[in-house]
Design a protein around this motif. Structure first.
Motif, PDB file in Angstrom:
ATOM      1  N   GLN A   1      -4.234  12.712 -28.593  1.00  0.00           N
ATOM      2  CA  GLN A   1      -2.903  12.126 -28.449  1.00  0.00           C
ATOM      3  C   GLN A   1      -1.880  13.235 -28.749  1.00  0.00           C
TER       4      GLN A   1
ATOM      5  N   SER B   1      -9.348   7.645 -26.069  1.00  0.00           N
ATOM      6  CA  SER B   1      -8.494   7.856 -27.249  1.00  0.00           C
ATOM      7  C   SER B   1      -9.364   8.097 -28.475  1.00  0.00           C
ATOM      8  N   GLY B   2      -8.726   8.507 -29.560  1.00  0.00           N
ATOM      9  CA  GLY B   2      -9.438   8.663 -30.823  1.00  0.00           C
ATOM     10  C   GLY B   2      -9.911   7.316 -31.343  1.00  0.00           C
ATOM     11  N   THR B   3      -9.099   6.289 -31.109  1.00  0.00           N
ATOM     12  CA  THR B   3      -9.462   4.932 -31.528  1.00  0.00           C
ATOM     13  C   THR B   3     -10.715   4.473 -30.789  1.00  0.00           C
TER      14      THR B   3
ATOM     15  N   SER C   1      -6.761   3.054 -37.108  1.00  0.00           N
ATOM     16  CA  SER C   1      -8.020   2.973 -36.345  1.00  0.00           C
ATOM     17  C   SER C   1      -9.266   3.039 -37.225  1.00  0.00           C
ATOM     18  N   ASP C   2      -9.154   3.707 -38.398  1.00  0.00           N
ATOM     19  CA  ASP C   2     -10.320   3.803 -39.283  1.00  0.00           C
ATOM     20  C   ASP C   2     -10.638   2.448 -39.917  1.00  0.00           C
TER      21      ASP C   2
ATOM     22  N   VAL D   1     -12.253  11.155 -43.473  1.00  0.00           N
ATOM     23  CA  VAL D   1     -11.119  11.503 -42.603  1.00  0.00           C
ATOM     24  C   VAL D   1     -10.528  12.830 -43.084  1.00  0.00           C
TER      25      VAL D   1
ATOM     26  N   ALA E   1      -9.477  13.636 -36.191  1.00  0.00           N
ATOM     27  CA  ALA E   1      -8.326  13.479 -35.291  1.00  0.00           C
ATOM     28  C   ALA E   1      -7.161  14.381 -35.689  1.00  0.00           C
ATOM     29  N   GLN E   2      -6.942  14.550 -36.999  1.00  0.00           N
ATOM     30  CA  GLN E   2      -5.804  15.355 -37.463  1.00  0.00           C
ATOM     31  C   GLN E   2      -6.225  16.762 -37.867  1.00  0.00           C
TER      32      GLN E   2
ATOM     33  N   GLY F   1      -6.251  10.626 -25.301  1.00  0.00           N
ATOM     34  CA  GLY F   1      -7.622  11.085 -25.064  1.00  0.00           C
ATOM     35  C   GLY F   1      -8.368  11.172 -26.378  1.00  0.00           C
TER      36      GLY F   1
ATOM     37  N   ASP G   1     -13.853  11.723 -39.216  1.00  0.00           N
ATOM     38  CA  ASP G   1     -12.689  11.535 -38.351  1.00  0.00           C
ATOM     39  C   ASP G   1     -11.870  12.823 -38.407  1.00  0.00           C
TER      40      ASP G   1
ATOM     41  N   LYS H   1      -1.591  15.459 -31.948  1.00  0.00           N
ATOM     42  CA  LYS H   1      -2.773  16.172 -32.444  1.00  0.00           C
ATOM     43  C   LYS H   1      -2.790  17.607 -31.922  1.00  0.00           C
TER      44      LYS H   1
ATOM     45  N   SER I   1      -9.069  13.110 -31.667  1.00  0.00           N
ATOM     46  CA  SER I   1      -8.037  12.501 -30.825  1.00  0.00           C
ATOM     47  C   SER I   1      -7.264  13.613 -30.122  1.00  0.00           C
TER      48      SER I   1
ATOM     49  N   THR J   1      -4.910   6.411 -44.456  1.00  0.00           N
ATOM     50  CA  THR J   1      -5.371   7.038 -43.214  1.00  0.00           C
ATOM     51  C   THR J   1      -4.772   6.239 -42.065  1.00  0.00           C
ATOM     52  N   TRP J   2      -5.192   6.560 -40.837  1.00  0.00           N
ATOM     53  CA  TRP J   2      -4.634   5.864 -39.681  1.00  0.00           C
ATOM     54  C   TRP J   2      -5.315   4.504 -39.481  1.00  0.00           C
TER      55      TRP J   2
ATOM     56  N   LEU K   1      -7.605  14.580 -43.136  1.00  0.00           N
ATOM     57  CA  LEU K   1      -6.225  14.212 -42.821  1.00  0.00           C
ATOM     58  C   LEU K   1      -5.274  15.407 -42.914  1.00  0.00           C
TER      59      LEU K   1
HETATM   60  C1  LIG Z   1      -4.498   9.651 -34.278  1.00  0.00           C
HETATM   61  C2  LIG Z   1      -5.602   9.249 -35.151  1.00  0.00           C
HETATM   62  C3  LIG Z   1      -6.618   8.386 -34.728  1.00  0.00           C
HETATM   63  C4  LIG Z   1      -6.592   7.662 -33.422  1.00  0.00           C
HETATM   64  O1  LIG Z   1      -6.414   8.454 -32.308  1.00  0.00           O
HETATM   65  P1  LIG Z   1      -5.678   7.850 -31.003  1.00  0.00           P
HETATM   66  O2  LIG Z   1      -6.016   8.859 -29.966  1.00  0.00           O
HETATM   67  O3  LIG Z   1      -4.232   7.778 -31.315  1.00  0.00           O
HETATM   68  O4  LIG Z   1      -6.270   6.528 -30.720  1.00  0.00           O
HETATM   69  C5  LIG Z   1      -7.665   8.126 -35.592  1.00  0.00           C
HETATM   70  N1  LIG Z   1      -7.710   8.658 -36.813  1.00  0.00           N
HETATM   71  C6  LIG Z   1      -6.739   9.466 -37.280  1.00  0.00           C
HETATM   72  C7  LIG Z   1      -6.870  10.050 -38.647  1.00  0.00           C
HETATM   73  C8  LIG Z   1      -5.640   9.775 -36.471  1.00  0.00           C
HETATM   74  O5  LIG Z   1      -4.680  10.564 -36.953  1.00  0.00           O
END
Ligand SMILES: *Cc1c(COP(=O)(O)O)cnc(C)c1O
Length: 445
Positions: free
Chosen positions: A228, A105-107, A134-135, A176, A204-205, A238, A202, A231, A226, A131-132, A178
């Motif tokens: 998910q 995952s992204g996390t 996980s950061d 990030v 992810a987005q 993933g 980051d 995304k 990420s 932000t999300w 975003l």
């Molecule tokens: C979705 C997301 C994550 C985490 O990704 P996951 O795959 O959902 O664990 C991290 N940072 C940002 C900015 C995200 O949008």
């Protein structure tokens, strides 16, 4: 047709028809002859989930290959597993980095990146206030202290506030990217470089986005992604990490596999520089790697469609008198997840969203993230154990979160309108969105 009769080929054909129907508004057009009311002239607008809209025979075939080889695990099996291995090679190439690591995952990728950078108790990491989760959690999991910086009209970290938050203990900043848009990386890299602060991107987005011809994730010391379902490219869940630094790569790869290292990673990054330490299991399986390999091969065309639609709408509204669009440090690199503009205050912003939604335009506040410093668990510095190091240092005890720590971010959040874009939008939909924004904006300005 009973469920049993839906073969895999049928499944893909039916879902593709359903998608193209939704995307072109065919369902609506067919009605036009019968009852030509105002309602039916509104095209059906649904940005949907981008990655799955592009599922086709490529994902199907790659998944079948894994099933037929009976080797769903990345390191060994009855056949020769190659999906995750190849995905990592192709992903690193695409992102312009030396190494890629696929994870669950992204996390998980963030946790690996933080381990890769050697961040731990006593260190501070600067994180944008909006932000999300996980950061924030990746910093706390490492026992380090999260320090929030405000966002600005890029909707990403404000370089001025980032600089203000640096102390002698600052080890890294998480930049990030975003909502499909880029951080202003030149000032961020300059400030970080001058202060010996590592940069974790980051993405992810913003998978596939770029800044001044550099692909996001390859600008800082390490980048994460990420996959998910929300995304850009997806396998449901993933993630991945990229870096060009062999030491960061080895530490991250070890963390993702209990602290041990498989020879394939050292084949890439060279002789081992780190001894075994306690890690996690974040290994990607071959099914996920198969789907992601197929999705990656389509990323360019997905980006071209999504960006094309966002550019069309931005172009259609940019000359509205006085309009304040999201500041885009490199508009060509923005992936076009949405179109963003700022109203004069929260009440006007709310009226704007309400009137756009009446016209069935997918307008909303900024979405998909969390205003971290005002979350109850953050304000109260709750961790999984009362003696957790993050908030037990003198600085950790002293730091105060809450609304006063992120006034600028709260203000930016309150004034911005988001209009989601879809990769499958037609020109008719783009034109309809432009007309709607112009009409509503003019009535409120
Ligand atoms: C979705 C997301 C994550 C985490 O990704 P996951 O795959 O959902 O664990 C991290 N940072 C940002 C900015 C995200 O949008």
């Amino acid at each position: 047709m009973s469920t049993q009769n839906i073969t895999r080929r049928n499944f893909l054909t039916t879902s593709c028809i359903a998608l193209s129907g939704a995307a072109t508004g065919l369902g609506t057009q067919r009605l036009l002859g019968k009852e030509r009311t105002k309602q039916t002239e509104i095209p059906k607008i649904d940005p949907g989930y981008i990655g799955p809209q592009f599922f086709d025979r490529h994902e199907e075939q790659a998944l079948m290959e894994v099933l037929e080889s009976r080797s769903p695990f990345r390191y060994w099996g009855s056949g020769k597993p190659t999906k995750v291995l190849r995905f990592e090679e192709n992903f690193a190439k695409y992102m312009g980095a030396r190494f890629a690591l696929a994870v669950t995952s992204g996390t998980a990728a963030l946790d690996c990146a933080v381990a890769g950078l050697g961040i731990g108790p006593g260190d501070e990491v600067i994180v944008p206030a909006y932000t999300w989760w996980s950061d924030y959690t990746c910093v706390v999991h490492a026992g380090a202290l999260p320090v929030f910086a405000d966002i600005d009209s890029t909707l990403n970290i404000d370089p001025i506030d980032f600089k203000r938050k640096i102390t002698p203990r600052t080890k890294a900043v998480i930049a990030v990217h975003l909502l499909g848009g880029l951080c202003d990386m030149d000032p961020i890299m300059e400030i970080a470089g001058k202060n010996g602060v590592a940069v974790l991107e980051d993405c992810a987005q913003c998978v596939g986005g770029s800044y001044k011809a550099k692909t996001l994730g390859s600008i800082g010391d390490v980048g994460i992604y990420s996959f998910q379902v929300n995304k850009m490219i997806t396998s449901g869940e993933g993630g991945a990490l990229v870096t060009s630094n062999p030491l960061i790569y080895e530490r991250s790869a070890r963390f993702h596999d209990m602290g041990t290292i498989h020879g394939l990673f050292l084949d890439r990054s060279g002789p081992s520089q780190v001894q075994t330490f306690a890690g996690e299991n974040f290994r990607m399986n071959e099914f996920t790697g198969a789907v992601l390999g197929a999705q990656l091969s389509k990323l360019d065309s997905m980006l071209a469609q999504l960006r094309g639609n966002a550019d069309a709408v931005y172009n259609g509204i940019k000359n509205l008198p006085g309009i304040r669009l999201r500041h885009r440090p490199d508009p060509k690199g923005d992936i076009g997840y949405g179109v963003y503009f700022e109203m004069k205050d929260k009440a006007t912003r709310n009226r704007c969203i309400e009137q756009l939604r009446k016209r069935r335009v997918p307008a909303s506040t900024l979405s998909g993230s969390v205003m971290l410093p005002v979350q109850e668990s953050v304000i109260n510095k709750r961790t999984r154990h009362p003696n957790w190091p993050s908030f037990n240092s003198p600085e950790g005890k002293k730091i105060e979160y809450g609304p006063d720590s992120c006034r600028q971010t709260l203000g930016v959040f309150d004034r911005f309108v988001q209009v989601r874009m879809g990769a499958k939008y037609t020109q008719r939909i783009n034109d309809y969105i432009i007309d709607s924004i112009r009409e509503v904006y003019n009535s409120l300005a």
